[in-house]
Write a protein that holds these residues in place. Structure first.
Motif, PDB file in Angstrom:
ATOM      1  N   ARG A 109       0.840  -1.214   0.000  1.00 22.81           N
ATOM      2  CA  ARG A 109       0.000   0.000   0.000  1.00 22.81           C
ATOM      3  C   ARG A 109       0.873   1.261   0.000  1.00 22.81           C
ATOM      4  NH1 ARG A 109      -5.082   1.590   2.059  1.00 22.81           N
ATOM      5  NH2 ARG A 109      -5.547  -0.534   2.628  1.00 22.81           N
ATOM      6  N   ARG A 132      -6.182  19.011   7.266  1.00 25.91           N
ATOM      7  CA  ARG A 132      -7.369  18.205   7.531  1.00 25.91           C
ATOM      8  C   ARG A 132      -8.633  19.006   7.232  1.00 25.91           C
ATOM      9  NH1 ARG A 132      -7.788  14.324  12.088  1.00 25.91           N
ATOM     10  NH2 ARG A 132      -9.850  13.457  11.843  1.00 25.91           N
ATOM     11  N   CYS A 133      -9.506  18.396   6.445  1.00 29.06           N
ATOM     12  CA  CYS A 133     -10.790  19.042   6.179  1.00 29.06           C
ATOM     13  C   CYS A 133     -11.654  18.848   7.419  1.00 29.06           C
ATOM     14  CB  CYS A 133     -11.434  18.416   4.949  1.00 29.06           C
ATOM     15  SG  CYS A 133     -13.124  18.978   4.718  1.00 29.06           S
ATOM     16  N   TYR A 192      -8.757  -6.954  12.419  1.00 29.07           N
ATOM     17  CA  TYR A 192      -7.553  -7.484  11.773  1.00 29.07           C
ATOM     18  C   TYR A 192      -6.304  -6.832  12.354  1.00 29.07           C
ATOM     19  CZ  TYR A 192      -7.346  -3.215   8.976  1.00 29.07           C
ATOM     20  OH  TYR A 192      -7.264  -1.907   8.587  1.00 29.07           O
ATOM     21  N   LEU A 302     -16.311   9.596  -3.668  1.00 26.73           N
ATOM     22  CA  LEU A 302     -15.760   8.555  -4.541  1.00 26.73           C
ATOM     23  C   LEU A 302     -14.895   7.602  -3.717  1.00 26.73           C
ATOM     24  CD1 LEU A 302     -14.427   9.090  -8.110  1.00 26.73           C
ATOM     25  CD2 LEU A 302     -12.918   8.003  -6.453  1.00 26.73           C
ATOM     26  N   ASP A 304     -13.825   4.691  -1.099  1.00 27.17           N
ATOM     27  CA  ASP A 304     -14.336   4.266   0.213  1.00 27.17           C
ATOM     28  C   ASP A 304     -15.267   5.307   0.846  1.00 27.17           C
ATOM     29  OD1 ASP A 304     -12.810   1.986  -0.049  1.00 27.17           O
ATOM     30  OD2 ASP A 304     -11.950   2.099   1.968  1.00 27.17           O
TER      31      ASP A 304
HETATM   32  C1  LIG Z   1      -7.066  -4.973   5.719  1.00 22.37           C
HETATM   33  C2  LIG Z   1      -7.430  -4.455   4.382  1.00 22.37           C
HETATM   34  C3  LIG Z   1      -7.042  -5.118   3.255  1.00 22.37           C
HETATM   35  C4  LIG Z   1      -7.410  -4.651   1.999  1.00 22.37           C
HETATM   36  N1  LIG Z   1      -7.036  -5.344   0.893  1.00 22.37           N
HETATM   37  C5  LIG Z   1      -7.421  -4.927  -0.325  1.00 22.37           C
HETATM   38  C6  LIG Z   1      -7.031  -5.637  -1.500  1.00 22.37           C
HETATM   39  O1  LIG Z   1      -6.359  -6.658  -1.414  1.00 22.37           O
HETATM   40  N2  LIG Z   1      -7.426  -5.174  -2.707  1.00 22.37           N
HETATM   41  C7  LIG Z   1      -8.199  -4.063  -2.833  1.00 22.37           C
HETATM   42  O2  LIG Z   1      -8.556  -3.702  -3.971  1.00 22.37           O
HETATM   43  N3  LIG Z   1      -8.575  -3.334  -1.736  1.00 22.37           N
HETATM   44  C8  LIG Z   1      -8.205  -3.741  -0.504  1.00 22.37           C
HETATM   45  N4  LIG Z   1      -8.553  -3.019   0.606  1.00 22.37           N
HETATM   46  C9  LIG Z   1      -9.382  -1.813   0.432  1.00 22.37           C
HETATM   47  C10 LIG Z   1      -8.553  -0.563   0.099  1.00 22.37           C
HETATM   48  O3  LIG Z   1      -7.555  -0.396   1.064  1.00 22.37           O
HETATM   49  C11 LIG Z   1      -9.466   0.653   0.063  1.00 22.37           C
HETATM   50  O4  LIG Z   1     -10.583   0.402  -0.749  1.00 22.37           O
HETATM   51  C12 LIG Z   1      -8.721   1.866  -0.473  1.00 22.37           C
HETATM   52  O5  LIG Z   1      -7.661   2.210   0.377  1.00 22.37           O
HETATM   53  C13 LIG Z   1      -9.680   3.052  -0.600  1.00 22.37           C
HETATM   54  O6  LIG Z   1      -8.976   4.142  -1.103  1.00 22.37           O
HETATM   55  P1  LIG Z   1      -9.504   5.632  -0.793  1.00 22.37           P
HETATM   56  O7  LIG Z   1      -8.537   6.514  -1.463  1.00 22.37           O
HETATM   57  O8  LIG Z   1     -10.939   5.732  -1.137  1.00 22.37           O
HETATM   58  O9  LIG Z   1      -9.427   5.743   0.795  1.00 22.37           O
HETATM   59  P2  LIG Z   1      -8.117   5.695   1.713  1.00 22.37           P
HETATM   60  O10 LIG Z   1      -7.071   4.821   1.116  1.00 22.37           O
HETATM   61  O11 LIG Z   1      -8.606   5.392   3.084  1.00 22.37           O
HETATM   62  O12 LIG Z   1      -7.568   7.172   1.658  1.00 22.37           O
HETATM   63  C14 LIG Z   1      -8.265   8.243   2.249  1.00 22.37           C
HETATM   64  C15 LIG Z   1      -7.275   9.378   2.457  1.00 22.37           C
HETATM   65  O13 LIG Z   1      -7.981  10.522   2.915  1.00 22.37           O
HETATM   66  C16 LIG Z   1      -7.296  11.101   4.006  1.00 22.37           C
HETATM   67  N5  LIG Z   1      -8.291  11.786   4.827  1.00 22.37           N
HETATM   68  C17 LIG Z   1      -9.251  11.214   5.600  1.00 22.37           C
HETATM   69  N6  LIG Z   1      -9.995  12.159   6.190  1.00 22.37           N
HETATM   70  C18 LIG Z   1      -9.497  13.356   5.796  1.00 22.37           C
HETATM   71  C19 LIG Z   1      -9.838  14.712   6.074  1.00 22.37           C
HETATM   72  N7  LIG Z   1     -10.846  15.024   6.886  1.00 22.37           N
HETATM   73  N8  LIG Z   1      -9.127  15.710   5.494  1.00 22.37           N
HETATM   74  C20 LIG Z   1      -8.079  15.398   4.656  1.00 22.37           C
HETATM   75  N9  LIG Z   1      -7.706  14.135   4.362  1.00 22.37           N
HETATM   76  C21 LIG Z   1      -8.408  13.134   4.922  1.00 22.37           C
HETATM   77  C22 LIG Z   1      -6.655   9.916   4.710  1.00 22.37           C
HETATM   78  O14 LIG Z   1      -5.549  10.309   5.505  1.00 22.37           O
HETATM   79  C23 LIG Z   1      -6.237   9.048   3.530  1.00 22.37           C
HETATM   80  O15 LIG Z   1      -4.954   9.362   3.057  1.00 22.37           O
HETATM   81  C24 LIG Z   1      -8.188  -3.465   1.873  1.00 22.37           C
HETATM   82  C25 LIG Z   1      -8.579  -2.765   3.026  1.00 22.37           C
HETATM   83  C26 LIG Z   1      -8.216  -3.258   4.269  1.00 22.37           C
HETATM   84  C27 LIG Z   1      -8.645  -2.493   5.484  1.00 22.37           C
END
Ligand SMILES: Cc1cc2nc3c(=O)[nH]c(=O)nc-3n(C[C@H](O)[C@H](O)[C@H](O)COP(=O)(O)OP(=O)(O)OC[C@H]3O[C@@H](n4cnc5c(N)ncnc54)[C@H](O)[C@@H]3O)c2cc1C
Length: 455
Positions: A109, A132-133, A192, A302, A304
């Motif tokens: 990651r 941070r928002c 986990y 968009l 998660d």
């Molecule tokens: C244990 C585990 C295993 C996984 N394995 C897989 C896998 O094998 N394959 C797969 O496809 N997916 C996997 N996933 C899912 C994957 O990690 C997520 O779907 C992905 O990280 C989502 O990306 P994102 O950018 O939407 O969110 P995130 O990666 O969570 O990024 C969100 C970002 O926003 C920032 N943020 C949060 N709040 C604020 C705020 N208020 N202001 C400014 N910044 C902020 C955070 O710091 C972070 O950097 C796994 C998840 C877990 C928990």
């Protein structure tokens, strides 16, 4: 609207934020990202944030669209199948797909995040770390940002704001205050923990390199994904409560005894087990569904932030990356009439993200329990044999989700039909050679129309 002057603000430089930024920069938009964490290229990761991800076709397609896939090849390890470890140390290998092209790819990651952040900056996106928002006015578009170092708050006008801020999204929290905003969150009773198998002498992997290792044990499970430095990133899944749970294992000797009893071949490779176990945080897993994902053509959720799913189909990231390519392809088709693009985006995606959310929960039972079952392994063989004979009609659900870009809702619906067909065929056979092929032909021709496989 003019893409060369219009500003798009992305909240979150996790995995989806920077990828989306690249795709938008390629189309001429000005993009600024606010990220609450420090720049991970300069500050060491906190413990428990280096879990590996399985990258598959949807994610690879998105990286190709962003021109990044070739660069990633040096940091991935293809995994050809699951290597099951029984309690007595017996190994059973089960391929994921029909041939060597159908593999999933282990990627760190952190490495992926760094590569995306570098590429987003190279493409001209501005990333503001430690911001941070803390609030967003959905009417005026004003963003409140807190500098994590100085604690000073500022207001910014964000233009179009896209919340890529993960499962605890701040942008979604503002939408929650709206009338008639649908929202559900469902936690698993399991958590986990990240653990590590160190590299052997000369940086060699101590287990088979090109496999995802699983120790399935009924209601608990250990998995290990290979890293390019010879280590394995492991994840231990345990119930939060009860016997053999995160609540009941509280001492170094308890965790060692537990591993000795349940994962004896793994503990021999984990000299730091007890230290890792107590140093790393326990994560929780949640499914989040909500709607609408957008407000007035001004803001969108968009990845998660819109649809967090549990990790058991290895699709959260792949699904989020697919969001990015679907959104930009709608933009290419319709131009930046944001309101209609956002509406079409949600109406196309939601049915699919709901489907993968449900399939991911179902897959938990399959991974921790059924993979060790001989009936299950036989059905997997039959699936591959049917796919071989009817390649456009019978494609295993796992393959539709992982190796193709078939909409998730289609994969789920066809998967249900295929399960029924498999149950009928496998009821009367123990070997692939003994299958009733005439019946298979009848059922497949009757119940499964040819499948369109997007290239
Ligand atoms: C244990 C585990 C295993 C996984 N394995 C897989 C896998 O094998 N394959 C797969 O496809 N997916 C996997 N996933 C899912 C994957 O990690 C997520 O779907 C992905 O990280 C989502 O990306 P994102 O950018 O939407 O969110 P995130 O990666 O969570 O990024 C969100 C970002 O926003 C920032 N943020 C949060 N709040 C604020 C705020 N208020 N202001 C400014 N910044 C902020 C955070 O710091 C972070 O950097 C796994 C998840 C877990 C928990």
């Amino acid at each position: 609207m003019n893409s060369s002057t219009e500003k798009i603000t992305i909240i979150g430089a996790g995995l989806n934020g920077p990828l989306l930024a690249i795709l938008l920069r390629q189309r001429g938009f000005a993009v600024e990202i606010y990220e609450r964490r420090p720049d991970m290229r300069r500050v060491r990761l906190s413990a428990g944030r280096s879990i590996n991800l399985a990258l598959s076709t949807r994610g690879i397609y998105a990286l190709q669209q962003a021109g990044l896939w070739e660069r990633m090849r040096s940091i991935i390890i293809p995994m050809r199948g699951r290597m099951m470890h029984s309690t007595s140390g017996e190994l059973t290998f089960q391929p994921y797909g029909k041939d060597e092209t159908e593999v999933i790819n282990s990627i760190s990651r952190a490495e992926l995040n760094i590569a995306l952040v570098n590429a987003a900056e190279e493409h001209g996106a501005a990333i503001r770390f430690n911001q941070r928002c803390t609030g967003y006015d959905l009417k005026t578009g004003a963003l409140r940002l807190r500098d994590q170092k100085t604690r000073k708050e500022t207001l910014q006008q964000g233009g179009v704001v896209i919340g890529c801020d993960g499962s605890a999204s701040a942008i979604r929290s503002e939408m929650l205050k709206l009338n008639r905003f649908d929202f559900s969150q469902q936690y698993l009773g399991y958590g986990y923990k990240e653990l590590t198998i160190p590299a052997g002498a000369g940086g060699k992997h101590l287990l088979e390199t090109n496999a995802l290792h699983i120790w399935p044990r009924g209601n608990l499970m250990l998995i290990a994904l290979p890293n390019i430095d010879g280590t394995f990133a492991c994840i231990l899944f345990l119930p939060f409560e009860g016997k053999d749970s995160f609540t009941s294992i509280t001492t170094q000797s308890q965790i060692r005894d537990f591993f000795e009893a349940r994962f004896p071949d793994a503990i021999r490779l984990m000299p730091q087990l007890a230290d890792n176990y107590f140093a790393n945080p326990t994560g929780s897993m949640v499914t989040i569904k909500c709607s609408p994902w957008h407000v007035a053509g001004r803001s969108l959720l968009l990845g998660d932030a819109a649809h967090a799913i549990v990790p058991f189909f290895g699709q959260g990231l792949n699904c989020g990356f697919e969001d990015c390519t679907r959104l930009t392809s709608l933009l290419d088709r319709n131009g930046p009439g944001w309101e209609s693009v956002f509406r079409e985006f949600e109406s196309e995606r939601k049915v699919n993200t709901d489907a993968i959310a449900d399939m991911a929960v179902e897959n938990f039972v399959e991974m921790r329990d059924r993979v060790a079952d001989s009936g299950f392994l036989f059905r997997k063989k039959v699936e591959l044999a049917l796919e071989d004979r009817y390649p456009r009609r019978f494609v295993p659900k796992y393959a539709m989700v992982t190796f193709h870009r078939v909409p998730y809702s289609v994969a789920m619906a066809r998967g249900t039909v295929q399960e029924r067909i498999l149950a009928e065929l496998c009821g009367s056979a123990n070997r692939v050679e003994d299958l009733d092929w005439k019946k298979a032909e009848q059922l497949i021709q009757r119940d499964l129309a040819p499948l369109e496989l997007p290239q």
